[in-house]
Design a protein around this motif. Structure first.
Motif, short mmCIF file in Angstrom:
data_model
loop_
_atom_site.label_atom_id
_atom_site.label_comp_id
_atom_site.label_asym_id
_atom_site.label_seq_id
_atom_site.Cartn_x
_atom_site.Cartn_y
_atom_site.Cartn_z
N ASP A 1 36.83 -9.34 14.44
CA ASP A 1 35.98 -9.02 15.58
C ASP A 1 36.67 -8.11 16.60
OD1 ASP A 1 33.85 -10.61 14.64
OD2 ASP A 1 34.75 -12.41 15.50
N VAL A 2 37.96 -7.89 16.43
CA VAL A 2 38.72 -7.05 17.38
C VAL A 2 38.61 -5.59 16.95
CG1 VAL A 2 40.96 -6.61 18.43
CG2 VAL A 2 40.31 -8.95 17.82
N HIS A 3 38.21 -4.73 17.89
CA HIS A 3 38.08 -3.30 17.59
C HIS A 3 39.45 -2.75 17.18
CE1 HIS A 3 37.39 0.99 18.16
NE2 HIS A 3 36.09 0.73 18.11
N PRO A 4 39.51 -1.96 16.12
CA PRO A 4 40.80 -1.43 15.65
C PRO A 4 41.61 -0.72 16.73
CG PRO A 4 39.10 -1.00 14.02
CD PRO A 4 38.41 -1.56 15.23
N GLU A 5 40.93 -0.01 17.64
CA GLU A 5 41.65 0.69 18.70
C GLU A 5 42.34 -0.30 19.63
OE1 GLU A 5 40.86 3.87 22.38
OE2 GLU A 5 39.22 3.33 21.01
N SER A 6 41.62 -1.34 20.00
CA SER A 6 42.22 -2.36 20.86
C SER A 6 43.36 -3.07 20.15
CB SER A 6 41.15 -3.39 21.28
OG SER A 6 40.16 -2.80 22.08
N LEU A 7 43.17 -3.37 18.88
CA LEU A 7 44.21 -4.06 18.12
C LEU A 7 45.48 -3.22 18.04
CD1 LEU A 7 45.02 -6.49 16.41
CD2 LEU A 7 44.07 -5.31 14.41
N ASP A 8 45.33 -1.94 17.79
CA ASP A 8 46.51 -1.06 17.72
C ASP A 8 47.24 -1.01 19.05
OD1 ASP A 8 46.02 -0.47 15.09
OD2 ASP A 8 45.06 1.47 15.48
N GLU A 9 46.50 -0.94 20.14
CA GLU A 9 47.12 -0.87 21.46
C GLU A 9 47.87 -2.16 21.78
OE1 GLU A 9 43.88 0.06 24.00
OE2 GLU A 9 43.86 2.18 23.49
N ILE A 10 47.26 -3.29 21.45
CA ILE A 10 47.89 -4.59 21.71
C ILE A 10 49.19 -4.73 20.92
CG2 ILE A 10 47.65 -7.09 21.38
CD1 ILE A 10 44.59 -6.65 21.90
N LEU A 11 49.15 -4.35 19.64
CA LEU A 11 50.33 -4.49 18.80
C LEU A 11 51.43 -3.50 19.15
CD1 LEU A 11 48.68 -5.17 15.33
CD2 LEU A 11 49.67 -6.82 16.93
N GLN A 12 51.06 -2.36 19.71
CA GLN A 12 52.07 -1.41 20.16
C GLN A 12 52.83 -1.94 21.36
OE1 GLN A 12 50.31 2.45 20.84
NE2 GLN A 12 49.66 2.66 18.69
N ARG A 13 52.12 -2.58 22.28
CA ARG A 13 52.74 -3.08 23.50
C ARG A 13 53.44 -4.42 23.29
NH1 ARG A 13 49.00 0.40 24.67
NH2 ARG A 13 48.98 1.57 26.63
N PHE A 14 52.86 -5.24 22.42
CA PHE A 14 53.42 -6.58 22.18
C PHE A 14 53.51 -6.80 20.67
CE2 PHE A 14 50.83 -6.70 26.08
CZ PHE A 14 51.84 -6.87 27.00
N PRO A 15 54.46 -6.15 20.02
CA PRO A 15 54.51 -6.16 18.56
C PRO A 15 54.83 -7.53 17.97
CG PRO A 15 56.45 -5.09 19.48
CD PRO A 15 55.52 -5.31 20.62
N ARG A 16 54.29 -7.74 16.78
CA ARG A 16 54.66 -8.90 15.98
C ARG A 16 55.94 -8.57 15.22
NH1 ARG A 16 50.02 -12.32 14.44
NH2 ARG A 16 50.95 -12.66 12.39
N THR A 17 56.78 -9.58 14.99
CA THR A 17 57.95 -9.35 14.16
C THR A 17 57.50 -9.13 12.72
OG1 THR A 17 58.19 -11.73 13.76
CG2 THR A 17 59.40 -10.79 15.63
N GLU A 18 58.37 -8.57 11.91
CA GLU A 18 58.02 -8.28 10.52
C GLU A 18 57.66 -9.55 9.75
OE1 GLU A 18 60.96 -6.00 8.53
OE2 GLU A 18 60.79 -4.28 9.89
N GLN A 19 58.29 -10.65 10.12
CA GLN A 19 58.02 -11.93 9.47
C GLN A 19 57.46 -12.93 10.48
OE1 GLN A 19 58.39 -12.35 6.16
NE2 GLN A 19 59.16 -10.25 5.95
N PHE A 20 56.47 -12.49 11.24
CA PHE A 20 55.99 -13.31 12.35
C PHE A 20 55.50 -14.68 11.88
CE2 PHE A 20 52.55 -14.91 15.04
CZ PHE A 20 53.25 -15.07 16.23
N LYS A 21 54.81 -14.73 10.76
CA LYS A 21 54.27 -16.01 10.30
C LYS A 21 55.38 -17.05 10.17
CE LYS A 21 50.41 -13.90 7.80
NZ LYS A 21 49.80 -13.67 6.46
N GLU A 22 56.46 -16.67 9.52
CA GLU A 22 57.58 -17.61 9.35
C GLU A 22 58.35 -17.79 10.65
OE1 GLU A 22 58.07 -19.53 6.77
OE2 GLU A 22 56.32 -18.61 5.81
N ASP A 23 58.45 -16.72 11.43
CA ASP A 23 59.19 -16.82 12.70
C ASP A 23 58.51 -17.78 13.66
OD1 ASP A 23 61.05 -15.00 11.78
OD2 ASP A 23 60.15 -13.28 12.79
N ILE A 24 57.18 -17.75 13.72
CA ILE A 24 56.49 -18.61 14.68
C ILE A 24 56.53 -20.07 14.20
CG2 ILE A 24 54.13 -18.41 13.75
CD1 ILE A 24 55.18 -18.39 17.48
N ILE A 25 56.46 -20.27 12.88
CA ILE A 25 56.61 -21.64 12.36
C ILE A 25 57.98 -22.19 12.72
CG2 ILE A 25 56.78 -23.03 10.27
CD1 ILE A 25 54.62 -21.22 9.03
N SER A 26 59.01 -21.36 12.58
CA SER A 26 60.36 -21.79 12.92
C SER A 26 60.49 -22.08 14.42
CB SER A 26 61.38 -20.71 12.52
OG SER A 26 61.43 -20.58 11.12
#
Length: 223
Positions: A153-178
């Protein structure tokens, strides 16, 4: 872990569809969380606010962006060493920290209560969406960033901007579980009845879940 200070309002005002007041409350909250959380959790919490804001607009909910911001930014504070207690759920620890932060700034009691509830219930599926918009939206933001619920449901433009400013780590799924595990492993009993028991079961082979039926059968009642 202390991070470099940042101009929070500048970060948000250029993300499509997201408005964040350039207020003292926002700046104080940003610095408070930056001084306490890792970059992983800070970026995660920032994305939660962004996704929560977009969900609020999409669902046509009326909400106070400052209160939503505090709820989103403080929601994982209970995972940190400075705010983790020995016996409370980490969600309650974060909620208590947000409550103290807001009360020190003379925020109205009802607003404080709404933020407290938003943080305390953000890992309790099925309930927040029926409550105050701040409560509902904090959970919506968390579920999107961690579980991917609503990502389409998130517009691709908004998603790109959010991830540029607050990036996810390459292994975010495992990093957040840890990160979850590190924040709760010293108090496993507090995961009874909530989804964080799954984290301990995944990371700790010796973890034994508390069984609700066992508690009933072991109670002091005769029958």
């Amino acid at each position: 872990m202390t991070n470099t200070p940042d101009d929070s309002a500048e970060k948000y005002q250029f993300i499509t569809g997201i408005a964040l007041p350039d207020s003292l409350l926002v700046r104080d909250a940003t610095q408070f969380v930056r001084d306490t959380e890792s970059q992983l959790l800070f970026n995660h919490s920032s994305r939660v606010f962004c996704f929560a804001s977009l969900a609020g607009q999409r669902l046509k909910k009326t909400f106070d962006p400052e209160l939503l911001y505090v709820g989103a930014m403080f929601h994982d504070l209970g995972l940190t060493r400075d705010f983790s207690t020995a016996n409370e759920r980490f969600e309650v620890d974060g909620a208590n920290a947000a409550r103290d932060f807001l009360k020190q700034r003379n925020i109205a009691q009802q607003d404080v209560d709404d933020v407290w509830t938003a943080i305390a219930l953000h890992t309790t599926p099925g309930i927040p969406q029926h409550m105050h918009p701040v409560v509902a939206l904090v959970t919506a933001g968390v579920e999107l960033d961690v579980l991917g619920i609503g990502l389409a449901d998130v517009h691709p433009e908004s998603l790109d901007e959010i991830l540029q400013r607050f990036p996810r780590t390459e292994q975010f799924k495992e990093d957040i579980i840890s990160a979850f595990f590190d924040g709760i492993k010293h108090k496993p009993v507090t995961t009874f009845g909530n989804i964080k028991a799954d984290v301990l079961a995944d990371k700790d082979p010796a973890f034994k879940r508390i069984n609700f039926c066992d508690i009933i059968r072991a109670s002091s009642w005769d029958g």
